[in-house]
Scaffold this active site. Sequence first.
Site, short mmCIF file in Angstrom:
data_model
loop_
_atom_site.label_atom_id
_atom_site.label_comp_id
_atom_site.label_asym_id
_atom_site.label_seq_id
_atom_site.Cartn_x
_atom_site.Cartn_y
_atom_site.Cartn_z
CG MET A 217 -11.09 3.76 2.93
SD MET A 217 -9.48 3.62 3.72
CE MET A 217 -8.44 3.71 2.28
N GLY B 263 -8.35 4.59 7.77
CA GLY B 263 -7.96 5.99 7.93
C GLY B 263 -6.46 6.20 8.03
N GLY C 36 1.17 -1.95 4.25
CA GLY C 36 1.66 -0.59 4.07
C GLY C 36 2.93 -0.35 4.86
CG MET D 176 -11.63 -2.15 6.26
SD MET D 176 -10.20 -1.78 5.22
CE MET D 176 -9.07 -1.01 6.40
CB SER E 219 -0.90 0.01 1.24
OG SER E 219 -1.38 1.33 1.46
CG ASP F 48 -5.05 2.60 1.31
OD1 ASP F 48 -6.05 1.87 1.27
OD2 ASP F 48 -3.92 2.20 1.67
CG HIS G 238 -4.25 -1.52 -1.09
ND1 HIS G 238 -5.40 -2.23 -1.34
CD2 HIS G 238 -4.55 -0.67 -0.07
CE1 HIS G 238 -6.35 -1.84 -0.51
NE2 HIS G 238 -5.87 -0.88 0.27
CG MET H 121 -7.93 7.58 3.09
SD MET H 121 -7.01 7.54 4.63
CE MET H 121 -6.24 5.91 4.50
CG HIS I 135 -9.40 0.56 0.32
ND1 HIS I 135 -8.74 0.33 1.51
CD2 HIS I 135 -10.72 0.58 0.62
CE1 HIS I 135 -9.63 0.22 2.49
NE2 HIS I 135 -10.84 0.38 1.97
CG ASP J 114 -6.37 -2.52 3.79
OD1 ASP J 114 -5.23 -2.32 4.24
OD2 ASP J 114 -7.01 -1.67 3.13
N GLY J 115 -4.84 -4.05 6.78
CA GLY J 115 -4.56 -3.35 8.04
C GLY J 115 -3.78 -4.19 9.04
#
Length: 221
Positions: free
Chosen positions: A65, A139, A195, A134, A5, A32, A30, A34, A63, A173-174
């Site tokens: 968000m 975030g 990430g 998730m 990520s 992200d 990936h 936001m 992704h 993810d995470g």
Amino acid sequence: MIAPSILSADFARLGEQVRLVEKAGAKILHIDVMDGHFVPNITFGPALLKALRPHSRMRFDVHLMIEEPERYVADFAAAGADHITVHWEASRHAHRLIQQIKGLGVTAGLALNPATPVEMLHDILEDLDMVLLMSVNPGFGGQQFIPGVLRKLEAVRRQLESSKNQACEIEVDGGIHTGTAPSVIQAGAQILVAGAAVFGAPDPARAYRELESLSEGFGGD
Ligand code: DX5
Ligand code: ZN
């Protein structure tokens, strides 16, 4: 498969960092997005994808968000996304939105926050190319893995086994690192987003390869 990520990459050297993980063997990147509303952080928009696209052949796994994702999916597809995941919590008409994404010629995924039960997938599972679970509250990068996702992962795998949609991938993810990845792979995830564990490491290529070798140890099963 490990999907690095870019959230934790050095944005001042983004092209270089993307080439680094691609050269190390990464097939999926990936990305992200936001908006500061759906999640309490802001990253980047389609212009960044467009800038990166000529520099990489990796699958761009976007992704979103963001609130009202239906307003932006076409822009992300046009900018070079290969896949777009939207959050169930941000989609009032999830079925319509998934069809909208597929109509843009990219694959479509639905993401669930840690507190969202997997049972709501029941009537949409057959339409999905990916389920993203998730394992942190979305975030920020570098948060701690929430172990409750493992039970959800097994439940989604069972739902998929008894559905007609065998091609649907499960992504987690995470909080993925060498300590948490083995149990996630064992519980049935095909794609693990990483990430901080990749781009936060002193040698991202090496960190990527180390994680990837863990998943190979399971023979892709
Ligand atoms: C979190 C993002 C993740 C993030 C993961 O909201 O969706 O993709 O980059 O970061 P790590 O692997 O550092 O937990
Ligand atoms: Zn993500």
